[in-house]
Design a protein around this motif. Sequence first.
Motif, short mmCIF file in Angstrom:
data_model
loop_
_atom_site.label_atom_id
_atom_site.label_comp_id
_atom_site.label_asym_id
_atom_site.label_seq_id
_atom_site.Cartn_x
_atom_site.Cartn_y
_atom_site.Cartn_z
N HIS A 40 0.84 -1.18 0.00
CA HIS A 40 0.00 0.00 0.00
C HIS A 40 0.88 1.23 0.00
O HIS A 40 2.08 1.15 -0.27
N ASP A 41 0.32 2.36 0.30
CA ASP A 41 1.05 3.61 0.20
C ASP A 41 1.82 3.93 1.48
O ASP A 41 1.57 3.34 2.54
N ALA A 42 2.73 4.86 1.36
CA ALA A 42 3.50 5.35 2.51
C ALA A 42 3.82 6.81 2.27
O ALA A 42 3.75 7.29 1.13
N PHE A 43 4.13 7.54 3.33
CA PHE A 43 4.62 8.90 3.17
C PHE A 43 5.98 9.02 3.83
O PHE A 43 6.29 8.30 4.78
N MET A 44 6.81 9.89 3.27
CA MET A 44 8.14 10.13 3.80
C MET A 44 8.12 11.36 4.68
O MET A 44 7.42 12.33 4.39
N PHE A 45 8.88 11.31 5.77
CA PHE A 45 8.94 12.47 6.64
C PHE A 45 10.28 12.51 7.37
O PHE A 45 10.98 11.51 7.47
N ASN A 46 10.61 13.69 7.87
CA ASN A 46 11.81 13.83 8.70
C ASN A 46 11.43 14.60 9.96
O ASN A 46 10.25 14.76 10.27
N SER A 47 12.42 15.06 10.70
CA SER A 47 12.13 15.73 11.97
C SER A 47 11.38 17.05 11.78
O SER A 47 10.77 17.55 12.72
N GLN A 48 11.39 17.58 10.56
CA GLN A 48 10.67 18.82 10.29
C GLN A 48 9.24 18.60 9.79
O GLN A 48 8.48 19.54 9.65
N GLY A 49 8.90 17.33 9.50
CA GLY A 49 7.55 17.05 9.03
C GLY A 49 7.54 16.22 7.76
O GLY A 49 8.53 15.59 7.40
N LYS A 90 1.39 -12.51 -8.59
CA LYS A 90 1.27 -11.07 -8.84
C LYS A 90 1.31 -10.26 -7.55
O LYS A 90 1.31 -10.82 -6.46
N GLY A 91 1.33 -8.94 -7.71
CA GLY A 91 1.31 -8.03 -6.57
C GLY A 91 0.06 -7.17 -6.58
O GLY A 91 -0.37 -6.72 -7.64
N LYS A 92 -0.53 -6.93 -5.40
CA LYS A 92 -1.76 -6.16 -5.28
C LYS A 92 -1.52 -4.88 -4.50
O LYS A 92 -1.06 -4.90 -3.35
N PHE A 93 -1.86 -3.73 -5.12
CA PHE A 93 -1.83 -2.44 -4.43
C PHE A 93 -3.19 -2.21 -3.79
O PHE A 93 -4.22 -2.22 -4.47
N ILE A 94 -3.20 -2.03 -2.45
CA ILE A 94 -4.46 -1.85 -1.72
C ILE A 94 -4.55 -0.41 -1.26
O ILE A 94 -3.91 0.00 -0.29
N GLU A 95 -5.36 0.36 -1.95
CA GLU A 95 -5.44 1.80 -1.71
C GLU A 95 -6.12 2.14 -0.39
O GLU A 95 -5.84 3.18 0.21
N GLU A 96 -7.01 1.26 0.09
CA GLU A 96 -7.80 1.60 1.27
C GLU A 96 -6.99 1.62 2.56
O GLU A 96 -7.43 2.19 3.57
N ILE A 97 -5.82 1.00 2.59
CA ILE A 97 -4.99 1.00 3.80
C ILE A 97 -4.32 2.36 3.95
O ILE A 97 -3.74 2.89 3.01
N LYS A 98 -4.38 2.90 5.16
CA LYS A 98 -3.76 4.21 5.41
C LYS A 98 -2.25 4.13 5.18
O LYS A 98 -1.62 3.12 5.49
N MET A 157 4.53 6.25 -2.93
CA MET A 157 4.39 5.59 -4.22
C MET A 157 3.76 6.56 -5.20
O MET A 157 2.70 7.11 -4.94
N GLN A 158 4.42 6.78 -6.33
CA GLN A 158 3.97 7.79 -7.28
C GLN A 158 3.42 7.15 -8.55
O GLN A 158 3.88 6.09 -8.99
N GLY A 159 2.43 7.79 -9.14
CA GLY A 159 1.95 7.49 -10.49
C GLY A 159 1.77 6.02 -10.80
O GLY A 159 0.93 5.34 -10.21
N LYS A 200 -0.41 0.96 -8.26
CA LYS A 200 -1.33 0.03 -8.90
C LYS A 200 -0.78 -1.39 -8.74
O LYS A 200 0.33 -1.59 -8.22
N ASP A 201 -1.54 -2.36 -9.20
CA ASP A 201 -1.12 -3.76 -9.12
C ASP A 201 0.13 -3.99 -9.99
O ASP A 201 0.43 -3.21 -10.91
N ALA A 202 0.83 -5.08 -9.69
CA ALA A 202 2.01 -5.47 -10.47
C ALA A 202 1.81 -6.86 -11.04
O ALA A 202 1.36 -7.77 -10.32
N THR A 203 2.12 -7.05 -12.30
CA THR A 203 2.09 -8.38 -12.88
C THR A 203 3.25 -9.19 -12.31
O THR A 203 4.20 -8.63 -11.74
N ALA A 204 3.19 -10.49 -12.47
CA ALA A 204 4.29 -11.34 -12.02
C ALA A 204 5.59 -10.94 -12.71
O ALA A 204 6.67 -10.91 -12.09
#
Length: 307
Positions: free
Chosen positions: A140-149, A212-220, A156-158, A162-166
């Motif tokens: 699923h997605d993630a955000f990057m941060f440092n000590s400033q925020g 295959k790989g599954k991108f799950i958008e609903e997970i925070k 994950m961009q663009g 999404k899902d990934a084929t094998a």
Amino acid sequence: MQQRNEQDVMAAWGDRRVPLLSVICLAYNHAAFIKETLDGFLRQETDFPFEVIVHDDASTDTTAAIIREYAALYPSVIKPIYQQQNQYRLGVPFSTRLFAQAEGKYIAYCEGDDYWTDPRKLQIQVDFLEQHRDYVMTYHDAFMFNSQGVVCSPHMQGKFRKDATARELMQARPVSTLTVCFRNLVHELPPELHGVEVLDICWWSLLGAHGKGKFIEEIKPAAYRVHEGGIFSMRSSKQRIQMTTHAYYSLARYYQRIGDQSLYEYFMIQVFAQILASISPISKLQALGQVFQNISINLLRRLTPGV
């Protein structure tokens, strides 16, 4: 958020104690962060048992002491491993070895300086994999941060959200490592991959042989921390390119040995692309000029027999 005790964590497991999933957490000098990481694991709400294998790689701060405190409070969940000598510096692929030691059918991975934000993460990912045998991993997605925020959101961009084929997984398609949940199928590395520092892209490539790989958008989104002690994130651009190039070259050698010519050629092209990315624009022009000159000389020789 109030910390749950062990009984709360295990409340929905019933009499089951054999973990269906193993959380793998690598820690080294993460004393400032490890509590947030472990709390993110313990907040997971699942109807299946899971274990948390925390590997302390001979930290020189109080990371090991903090892990011991948590292991004492959650002895049925947290299973610590304490190294006396730093395995990373020895080049030991200990993370993959932990997969082999894990009891879980599934692996979730998060290092000791990152953390999860969604208490339903593991339940959602395992439910999907249990119902879709043709998928080998979810992320699923993630955000990057440092000590400033926040530095960058989403992580994950663009085209990668999404899902990934094998085949895409076998080509080591980028995935946010701290978000993955995958079938526990990679228990040892081919010899060509020993010594690779960017091992996660090697795992995705090996897992691609199974589905295959599954991108799950609903997970925070999970939280990826950028700090001075980060093994990869705080390396220079040149160092990151060198590490990735080594991983691609090692994968090329592996696929050459097992006879997969197309993947061998794919990763060799990636090696050359990384090398080009690491040199200056002037050097690129000089290199291309030299290539053009060599091609021209060879062509002229073919067109003028006897010369």
